[in-house]
Design an enzyme around this catalytic site. Structure first.
Site, PDB file in Angstrom:
ATOM      1  N   CYS A 163      -2.865   5.289   7.958  1.00  0.00           N
ATOM      2  CA  CYS A 163      -3.077   5.075   9.390  1.00  0.00           C
ATOM      3  C   CYS A 163      -1.873   5.465  10.214  1.00  0.00           C
ATOM      4  O   CYS A 163      -1.999   5.734  11.396  1.00  0.00           O
ATOM      5  CB  CYS A 163      -3.452   3.615   9.654  1.00  0.00           C
ATOM      6  SG  CYS A 163      -2.772   2.485   8.492  1.00  0.00           S
TER       7      CYS A 163
ATOM      8  N   ASN B 108       0.799  -1.222   0.000  1.00  0.00           N
ATOM      9  CA  ASN B 108       0.000   0.000   0.000  1.00  0.00           C
ATOM     10  C   ASN B 108       0.835   1.277   0.000  1.00  0.00           C
ATOM     11  O   ASN B 108       0.335   2.339  -0.339  1.00  0.00           O
ATOM     12  CB  ASN B 108      -0.941   0.012   1.214  1.00  0.00           C
ATOM     13  CG  ASN B 108      -0.218  -0.314   2.496  1.00  0.00           C
ATOM     14  OD1 ASN B 108       0.343  -1.390   2.645  1.00  0.00           O
ATOM     15  ND2 ASN B 108      -0.204   0.625   3.413  1.00  0.00           N
TER      16      ASN B 108
ATOM     17  N   HIS C 142     -13.644  -0.302   0.099  1.00  0.00           N
ATOM     18  CA  HIS C 142     -13.468   1.159  -0.026  1.00  0.00           C
ATOM     19  C   HIS C 142     -12.236   1.577  -0.824  1.00  0.00           C
ATOM     20  O   HIS C 142     -12.027   2.750  -1.080  1.00  0.00           O
ATOM     21  CB  HIS C 142     -13.522   1.842   1.354  1.00  0.00           C
ATOM     22  CG  HIS C 142     -12.289   1.690   2.199  1.00  0.00           C
ATOM     23  ND1 HIS C 142     -11.318   2.656   2.264  1.00  0.00           N
ATOM     24  CD2 HIS C 142     -11.888   0.700   3.031  1.00  0.00           C
ATOM     25  CE1 HIS C 142     -10.373   2.263   3.110  1.00  0.00           C
ATOM     26  NE2 HIS C 142     -10.705   1.074   3.581  1.00  0.00           N
TER      27      HIS C 142
ATOM     28  N   SER D 186     -11.047  -5.396   0.427  1.00  0.00           N
ATOM     29  CA  SER D 186     -11.793  -4.321   1.074  1.00  0.00           C
ATOM     30  C   SER D 186     -12.492  -3.498   0.003  1.00  0.00           C
ATOM     31  O   SER D 186     -11.902  -3.211  -1.046  1.00  0.00           O
ATOM     32  CB  SER D 186     -10.814  -3.443   1.855  1.00  0.00           C
ATOM     33  OG  SER D 186     -11.495  -2.348   2.418  1.00  0.00           O
TER      34      SER D 186
ATOM     35  N   GLN E 155      -4.938  -3.960  -1.808  1.00  0.00           N
ATOM     36  CA  GLN E 155      -4.485  -2.942  -2.765  1.00  0.00           C
ATOM     37  C   GLN E 155      -4.363  -3.488  -4.186  1.00  0.00           C
ATOM     38  O   GLN E 155      -3.985  -2.758  -5.103  1.00  0.00           O
ATOM     39  CB  GLN E 155      -3.124  -2.365  -2.329  1.00  0.00           C
ATOM     40  CG  GLN E 155      -3.191  -1.548  -1.044  1.00  0.00           C
ATOM     41  CD  GLN E 155      -3.865  -0.191  -1.224  1.00  0.00           C
ATOM     42  OE1 GLN E 155      -4.087   0.273  -2.346  1.00  0.00           O
ATOM     43  NE2 GLN E 155      -4.193   0.454  -0.120  1.00  0.00           N
TER      44      GLN E 155
HETATM   45  C1  LIG Z   1      -2.806  -3.487   2.200  1.00  0.00           C
HETATM   46  C2  LIG Z   1      -3.939  -3.141   3.096  1.00  0.00           C
HETATM   47  N1  LIG Z   1      -4.442  -4.075   3.917  1.00  0.00           N
HETATM   48  C3  LIG Z   1      -5.471  -3.822   4.729  1.00  0.00           C
HETATM   49  C4  LIG Z   1      -6.047  -2.576   4.789  1.00  0.00           C
HETATM   50  C5  LIG Z   1      -7.184  -2.338   5.746  1.00  0.00           C
HETATM   51  O1  LIG Z   1      -8.410  -2.332   5.103  1.00  0.00           O
HETATM   52  P1  LIG Z   1      -9.697  -1.661   5.813  1.00  0.00           P
HETATM   53  O2  LIG Z   1      -9.431  -0.188   5.816  1.00  0.00           O
HETATM   54  O3  LIG Z   1     -10.852  -2.047   4.949  1.00  0.00           O
HETATM   55  O4  LIG Z   1      -9.794  -2.229   7.180  1.00  0.00           O
HETATM   56  C6  LIG Z   1      -5.565  -1.567   3.953  1.00  0.00           C
HETATM   57  C7  LIG Z   1      -6.166  -0.216   3.973  1.00  0.00           C
HETATM   58  O5  LIG Z   1      -5.719   0.700   4.626  1.00  0.00           O
HETATM   59  C8  LIG Z   1      -4.467  -1.848   3.098  1.00  0.00           C
HETATM   60  O6  LIG Z   1      -3.958  -0.915   2.295  1.00  0.00           O
END
Ligand SMILES: Cc1ncc(COP(=O)(O)O)c(C=O)c1O
Length: 403
Positions: free
Chosen positions: A342, A162, A218, A216, A196
């Site tokens: 995050c 990501n 979103h 995911s 991603q």
């Molecule tokens: C590689 C990866 N894994 C997991 C997540 C977490 O997904 P979610 O925001 O739907 O909990 C994200 C998003 O921030 C991500 O980029």
């Protein structure tokens, strides 16, 4: 940004994306008219159940899986936690010879939604190996497989990173890990965080050779708070959330039907548009990467030039922290990110860039630009115009000697 209007130039699609109009439209009836509980028996519930069934079929079609292997969850983080802790819980006690709960292998550049649950397992007595990466952020499948021990029960490697967009060769990791497991007599499940990768790469679970996959909505123009965990048939998994037994006992709780319908539609659309998007994103990415190299000669491109999704590009600017650059971009109407969303609240250098061998000083100065459906060449040109000005104002450019 389109400097002459007040539209935001949104270049943070790896953080999240807006819900597409066509997805929203499909979701809306499930909030009101089709509000039934899919577990109930009357006709109204049947409508909700049909929405769920259709979404499950849509996801299964993209993954090349059975519908019964698709578990809807509350997002990517929940999918990762369910995969990691759920497999650990199911395996506990199955290897009485091992004093620890068993052994997990993952990479040093995973999202915190993988690293932190693995760390939680470590606190409970499990053991973990975090396999390192090369300077471009790639895992060596042989090194991954070399970590397999007789008590290893899970190997988790992300498909697309990501922060830098690097693509891992998940099918090679899977193959080598399975070979190594056969040699030492281990029973290892393979999980991939493909959050991603959706809409960017094939998600065919057989080609990738995985038993578990997290998605995911979103990140692909679907709603927040809904995701998928693919669980290959026969995989033993203790649910994280127990209760009414929804989602084939894997994830209890009345289903968030509207969100699940949105997830199914968003995944179908992003997969359908995937082939035609490739050339466009490659062109935009080239324009961005070459443009920054030209205009900011002391900048550094972080990641792999070819084993990378073009939508995500990461740069470092020596002598400058990411935050003032982001604020400068924001002032000009450009939304970008420093590392992962995050961790951008803290000034911790990115664990991904550190694992790639970058110094902490350089790692705090990284900027991630991530493109999406609505990104155009003009958006990129705006960044190329504004970025050198910002760096100049910060007194770091042109930085002779690069200190
Ligand atoms: C590689 C990866 N894994 C997991 C997540 C977490 O997904 P979610 O925001 O739907 O909990 C994200 C998003 O921030 C991500 O980029």
């Amino acid at each position: 940004m389109h400097m002459n209007d007040d539209r935001i130039n949104y270049l943070d699609h790896a953080a999240t994306t807006p819900v597409r109009e066509d997805v929203l439209e499909k979701m809306l009836p499930y909030f009101s008219q089709k509000f039934g509980n899919p577990s109930s028996l009357y006709a109204l519930a049947g409508e909700a159940r049909y929405g769920l069934d259709e979404a499950r079929e849509q996801v299964a079609a993209v993954l090349g899986s059975r519908t019964g292997e698709v578990v809807f969850t509350g997002g990517g983080s929940e999918s990762n936690n369910t995969a990691i802790k759920g497999v650990a819980a199911a395996r506990q006690g199955l290897s009485p010879g091992s004093r620890s709960g068993g052994h997990v292998i993952t990479s040093a550049i995973e999202h915190h939604a993988v690293i932190h649950p693995v760390e939680q397992l470590e606190k409970m007595g499990y053991e973990a190996t975090y396999v390192g990466v090369d300077g471009a952020g790639r895992v060596d499948p042989d090194e991954f497989a070399a970590a397999v021990r007789p008590d290893t029960f899970l190997a988790s490697v992300m498909l697309v990173n990501n922060e830098v967009g690097t693509i891992q060769n998940v099918s090679a990791v899977s193959q080598r890990v399975r070979d190594a497991a056969d040699r030492v007599g281990a029973n290892v499940l393979i999980h991939t965080d493909a959050v991603q990768a959706a809409g960017k790469l094939s998600l065919n679970v057989d080609d990738l050779g995985v038993d578990l996959m997290s998605l995911s909505a979103h990140k692909i123009y679907g709603p927040k708070g809904v995701g998928v965990l693919f669980v290959r048939r026969g995989t033993e998994l203790e649910p994280l959330i127990a209760g009414g037994g929804q989602e084939g006992q894997m994830r209890s709780g009345t289903e968030n039907v509207a969100a699940i319908v949105g997830m199914g539609e968003a995944l179908t659309l992003s997969e359908a548009e995937r082939p035609s998007n490739r050339a466009r994103f490659h062109e935009l990415s080239e324009r961005l990467v070459e443009g920054i190299a030209e205009r900011v000669p002391n900048s550094r491109f972080n990641g792999h030039h070819t084993d990378r999704v073009p939508e995500i590009a990461n740069f470092s600017f020596p002598g400058v922290e990411g935050e003032p650059v982001l604020l400068g971009l924001d002032f000009k109407g450009i939304a970008a990110s420093s590392g992962s969303a995050c961790s951008s609240a803290s000034l911790e250098p990115s664990h991904v860039l550190l694992a790639m061998g970058m110094s902490p000083e350089l790692a705090v100065g990284s900027v991630r630009i991530s493109m999406g459906r609505e990104t155009t060449g003009t958006d990129i040109d705006d960044v190329l115009q504004v970025l050198p000005e910002i760096l100049e104002q910060l007194g770091t450019f042109p930085a002779a000697g690069g200190n």
